[in-house]
Motif scaffolding. Sequence first.
Motif, PDB file in Angstrom:
ATOM      1  N   ILE A   1       5.111 -11.698  -3.347  1.00  0.00           N
ATOM      2  CA  ILE A   1       6.096 -12.881  -3.712  1.00  0.00           C
ATOM      3  C   ILE A   1       7.004 -13.155  -2.311  1.00  0.00           C
ATOM      4  O   ILE A   1       7.041 -14.443  -1.744  1.00  0.00           O
ATOM      5  CB  ILE A   1       7.038 -12.701  -4.809  1.00  0.00           C
ATOM      6  CG1 ILE A   1       6.071 -12.727  -6.185  1.00  0.00           C
ATOM      7  CG2 ILE A   1       8.318 -14.051  -5.001  1.00  0.00           C
ATOM      8  CD1 ILE A   1       7.025 -12.171  -7.242  1.00  0.00           C
ATOM      9  N   PHE A   2       7.339 -12.094  -2.049  1.00  0.00           N
ATOM     10  CA  PHE A   2       8.463 -12.435  -0.865  1.00  0.00           C
ATOM     11  C   PHE A   2       7.727 -12.710   0.772  1.00  0.00           C
ATOM     12  O   PHE A   2       8.265 -13.159   1.405  1.00  0.00           O
ATOM     13  CB  PHE A   2       9.294 -11.232  -0.515  1.00  0.00           C
ATOM     14  CG  PHE A   2      10.487 -11.236  -1.595  1.00  0.00           C
ATOM     15  CD1 PHE A   2      11.545 -12.117  -1.668  1.00  0.00           C
ATOM     16  CD2 PHE A   2      10.501 -10.234  -2.757  1.00  0.00           C
ATOM     17  CE1 PHE A   2      12.455 -12.188  -2.581  1.00  0.00           C
ATOM     18  CE2 PHE A   2      11.576 -10.201  -3.571  1.00  0.00           C
ATOM     19  CZ  PHE A   2      12.393 -11.305  -3.454  1.00  0.00           C
ATOM     20  N   GLY A   3       6.551 -12.096   0.585  1.00  0.00           N
ATOM     21  CA  GLY A   3       5.727 -12.208   1.776  1.00  0.00           C
ATOM     22  C   GLY A   3       5.249 -13.764   1.829  1.00  0.00           C
ATOM     23  O   GLY A   3       5.282 -14.401   2.850  1.00  0.00           O
ATOM     24  N   SER A   4       4.736 -14.420   0.858  1.00  0.00           N
ATOM     25  CA  SER A   4       4.483 -15.504   0.513  1.00  0.00           C
ATOM     26  C   SER A   4       5.318 -16.405   0.888  1.00  0.00           C
ATOM     27  O   SER A   4       5.545 -17.651   1.452  1.00  0.00           O
ATOM     28  CB  SER A   4       3.679 -16.039  -0.927  1.00  0.00           C
ATOM     29  OG  SER A   4       3.097 -17.328  -0.852  1.00  0.00           O
TER      30      SER A   4
ATOM     31  N   VAL B   1      12.855  -4.072  -5.820  1.00  0.00           N
ATOM     32  CA  VAL B   1      12.957  -5.383  -5.422  1.00  0.00           C
ATOM     33  C   VAL B   1      13.449  -5.614  -4.146  1.00  0.00           C
ATOM     34  O   VAL B   1      12.973  -6.376  -3.456  1.00  0.00           O
ATOM     35  CB  VAL B   1      13.391  -6.318  -6.517  1.00  0.00           C
ATOM     36  CG1 VAL B   1      13.649  -7.818  -6.140  1.00  0.00           C
ATOM     37  CG2 VAL B   1      12.649  -6.189  -7.817  1.00  0.00           C
ATOM     38  N   LEU B   2      14.522  -5.018  -3.894  1.00  0.00           N
ATOM     39  CA  LEU B   2      15.091  -5.048  -2.609  1.00  0.00           C
ATOM     40  C   LEU B   2      14.310  -4.531  -1.291  1.00  0.00           C
ATOM     41  O   LEU B   2      14.405  -4.891  -0.312  1.00  0.00           O
ATOM     42  CB  LEU B   2      16.527  -4.246  -2.577  1.00  0.00           C
ATOM     43  CG  LEU B   2      17.697  -4.712  -3.614  1.00  0.00           C
ATOM     44  CD1 LEU B   2      18.689  -3.613  -3.457  1.00  0.00           C
ATOM     45  CD2 LEU B   2      18.062  -5.870  -2.965  1.00  0.00           C
ATOM     46  N   VAL B   3      13.374  -3.571  -1.886  1.00  0.00           N
ATOM     47  CA  VAL B   3      12.598  -2.892  -1.024  1.00  0.00           C
ATOM     48  C   VAL B   3      11.652  -3.973  -0.534  1.00  0.00           C
ATOM     49  O   VAL B   3      11.176  -4.174   0.483  1.00  0.00           O
ATOM     50  CB  VAL B   3      11.633  -1.606  -1.720  1.00  0.00           C
ATOM     51  CG1 VAL B   3      10.594  -1.354  -0.841  1.00  0.00           C
ATOM     52  CG2 VAL B   3      12.831  -0.659  -1.659  1.00  0.00           C
ATOM     53  N   THR B   4      11.236  -4.721  -1.613  1.00  0.00           N
ATOM     54  CA  THR B   4      10.078  -5.778  -1.317  1.00  0.00           C
ATOM     55  C   THR B   4      10.557  -6.836  -0.387  1.00  0.00           C
ATOM     56  O   THR B   4       9.864  -7.543   0.293  1.00  0.00           O
ATOM     57  CB  THR B   4       9.523  -6.298  -2.729  1.00  0.00           C
ATOM     58  OG1 THR B   4      10.647  -6.928  -3.440  1.00  0.00           O
ATOM     59  CG2 THR B   4       9.283  -5.056  -3.586  1.00  0.00           C
TER      60      THR B   4
ATOM     61  N   VAL C   1       4.861  -6.100  -7.348  1.00  0.00           N
ATOM     62  CA  VAL C   1       4.589  -7.626  -6.991  1.00  0.00           C
ATOM     63  C   VAL C   1       5.448  -8.599  -6.251  1.00  0.00           C
ATOM     64  O   VAL C   1       5.201  -9.347  -5.526  1.00  0.00           O
ATOM     65  CB  VAL C   1       4.417  -8.357  -8.493  1.00  0.00           C
ATOM     66  CG1 VAL C   1       5.679  -8.599  -9.283  1.00  0.00           C
ATOM     67  CG2 VAL C   1       3.907  -9.785  -8.304  1.00  0.00           C
ATOM     68  N   GLY C   2       6.694  -7.912  -6.048  1.00  0.00           N
ATOM     69  CA  GLY C   2       7.592  -8.563  -4.979  1.00  0.00           C
ATOM     70  C   GLY C   2       7.287  -8.722  -3.587  1.00  0.00           C
ATOM     71  O   GLY C   2       7.496  -9.517  -2.889  1.00  0.00           O
ATOM     72  N   PHE C   3       6.431  -7.509  -3.163  1.00  0.00           N
ATOM     73  CA  PHE C   3       5.990  -7.539  -1.917  1.00  0.00           C
ATOM     74  C   PHE C   3       5.142  -9.055  -1.673  1.00  0.00           C
ATOM     75  O   PHE C   3       5.445  -9.536  -0.608  1.00  0.00           O
ATOM     76  CB  PHE C   3       5.061  -6.474  -1.830  1.00  0.00           C
ATOM     77  CG  PHE C   3       5.493  -5.105  -1.582  1.00  0.00           C
ATOM     78  CD1 PHE C   3       6.381  -4.872  -0.739  1.00  0.00           C
ATOM     79  CD2 PHE C   3       5.294  -4.336  -2.572  1.00  0.00           C
ATOM     80  CE1 PHE C   3       7.085  -3.397  -0.575  1.00  0.00           C
ATOM     81  CE2 PHE C   3       6.322  -2.852  -2.705  1.00  0.00           C
ATOM     82  CZ  PHE C   3       6.913  -2.750  -1.482  1.00  0.00           C
TER      83      PHE C   3
ATOM     84  N   THR D   1       0.724  -1.193   0.120  1.00  0.00           N
ATOM     85  CA  THR D   1       0.030   0.039   0.055  1.00  0.00           C
ATOM     86  C   THR D   1       0.851   1.104   0.034  1.00  0.00           C
ATOM     87  O   THR D   1       0.372   2.194  -0.553  1.00  0.00           O
ATOM     88  CB  THR D   1      -0.824   0.164   1.257  1.00  0.00           C
ATOM     89  OG1 THR D   1      -0.113  -0.060   2.400  1.00  0.00           O
ATOM     90  CG2 THR D   1      -2.206  -1.176   1.076  1.00  0.00           C
ATOM     91  N   ALA D   2       1.736   1.204   0.704  1.00  0.00           N
ATOM     92  CA  ALA D   2       2.837   2.455   0.693  1.00  0.00           C
ATOM     93  C   ALA D   2       3.595   2.852  -0.580  1.00  0.00           C
ATOM     94  O   ALA D   2       3.498   4.015  -1.117  1.00  0.00           O
ATOM     95  CB  ALA D   2       3.973   2.415   1.777  1.00  0.00           C
ATOM     96  N   THR D   3       3.905   1.609  -1.323  1.00  0.00           N
ATOM     97  CA  THR D   3       4.276   1.993  -2.788  1.00  0.00           C
ATOM     98  C   THR D   3       3.090   2.467  -3.512  1.00  0.00           C
ATOM     99  O   THR D   3       3.317   3.159  -4.384  1.00  0.00           O
ATOM    100  CB  THR D   3       4.872   0.577  -3.293  1.00  0.00           C
ATOM    101  OG1 THR D   3       6.213   0.394  -2.458  1.00  0.00           O
ATOM    102  CG2 THR D   3       5.517   0.605  -4.576  1.00  0.00           C
ATOM    103  N   LEU D   4       1.875   1.565  -3.514  1.00  0.00           N
ATOM    104  CA  LEU D   4       1.082   2.039  -4.541  1.00  0.00           C
ATOM    105  C   LEU D   4       0.429   3.529  -4.173  1.00  0.00           C
ATOM    106  O   LEU D   4       0.025   4.145  -4.942  1.00  0.00           O
ATOM    107  CB  LEU D   4      -0.243   1.128  -4.438  1.00  0.00           C
ATOM    108  CG  LEU D   4       0.017  -0.437  -4.754  1.00  0.00           C
ATOM    109  CD1 LEU D   4      -1.023  -1.351  -4.468  1.00  0.00           C
ATOM    110  CD2 LEU D   4       0.360  -0.312  -6.385  1.00  0.00           C
TER     111      LEU D   4
END
Length: 564
Positions: free
Chosen positions: A290-293, A467-470, A286-288, A153-156
Amino acid sequence: MTREEKRVILASSAGTIFEWYDFYLYGSLAAIIGAQFFSAFPEATRNVFALLAFAAGFLVRPFGALVFGRLGDLVGRKYTFLMTILIMGVSTFVVGLLPGYETIGWLAPVLLIALRMLQGLALGGEYGGAVVYVAEHAPQGRRGFFTSWIQTTATLGLLLSLMVILAVRSWTGEQAFAAWGWRVPFLLSIFLLAISVWIRMQMEESPAFKKMKDEGKQSKAPLAEAFGQWKNARFAVIALFGLVAGQAVVWYTGQFYALFFLQNILRVDMFTANVLIAWSLILGTVGFVIFGSLSDRIGRKPIILAGMVIAALSYFPLFQFLSATANPMLHKAQQSTKVVVVADKEQCSFQFNPTGTSKFTSSCDIAKALLARNSVNYSVEPAPAGSATKVRIGSKEIEAYELSKLTGDAAKTVPAAFTKTVNDALGAAGYPMPGVANPEIVKMSGFFDIFRAQTFTLVAVLTFLVVLVTMVYGPIAAALVELFPTRIRYTGMSLPYHIGNGWFGGLMPATAFAMIAQTGDPYFGLWYPIVIALASFVIGLLVVPENKDRDIFAEEPTAEPAKS
């Protein structure tokens, strides 16, 4: 996911996107807002006050975490973050209606700063509520995936604010946008507020909170219990220094400092810089998820700590590559032109100025600040005590001035003459100067002008930074939720999160500029996120527990709750 689970994520995420949209609107329009609300001051001073008002929103976020975190643990998650979205939404809408200085005088900036502080307080309560609400609805073993949607949400919100501003600016034109068009993005927020409130009104309270309330196990003093008892307070300290501080600097570097670097160091125009960042956010968000999962399977710790290490090792080559690609002429000049500041080091200050209110008047500080603003790579050589500072550009030597010793007409003519002489010498030595054509610098003709080698390469590098952020941000919500028991979860996780992101992250641009001015190295400011990320990596490796399999509905035995 079931229909109900999707509704929980949608309701929480939509409102949080809206809150971040509101928050970032001001930051993106700070210069224009400064002209409207601080017009009684010269341009430089009004920009300082505009940035001060923006900083106020960051500084009060931890206090919002305390106020609304306590309410969330006392009265419930749903009603607390319904309250935060109303405060944020109404404050933002009113900014769009607020008369400027020319109309109501000093009342205009006072009301503006008050509204910014309300926004910061609301945001301090919003994030914790949304994350806790979603986590307490998530099935065991899927908390990372569920809460990662909140992390987008912050990025969006940033992306949405950039897109709306670009669209309105294109529609109104530059002159009309500066006069009144800037208000439109703030006024449009009323529609987002209405949708978000309607969605949240349909939501049920979190099952973990309802169960705790039914059993009479609520905390009667969440603040005292969360931070007054070491068994709980230690987890707030661990969360701040072992997770959030490192996450914050990686997040701010990958999104906000990258934008700052493009505009203020590489001199890329605002439209091009915003579009490049917007594309990196679109591709990388989308990385958020992916890495969350992924964190549900291999753990939160390995992914977050790996993101910190990769960021620390890659920032210098990545930002140098950004320079060489976005502004080759500047990069070449930095590598080939020798610039030296010869000064009495006792006159040279560390120009850390997060509030914009400090005045630097010595000849050394004036010379270094001018070179730093022009992104010049310079070194400092010692001079005899008390001697005036000189700037040596190639074979040309220019004497700086002491601002405090200038009076009358000299206070205007000498600074202007010094700036022109230095700029002319830099231009002759190969540095691109403002107002002089630079055909090599990246410039985009439209939003979809990304299929050229230069723009495509820049988008690819910026996307990698996202991607590093995610990696560090995608799993962090689940990691924080799992550190605290239900009775103080909202309070316990909100404070370290907002101290880390509001202060460690929010201070990055000011700190980085001071480090650049101090050393003369345009990349030296990157040591700020690198050192903090590595420190968090070490602390996290040693003391942060891995709780991905913890049952957050099962409370550990606790001592008698605090009475006050």
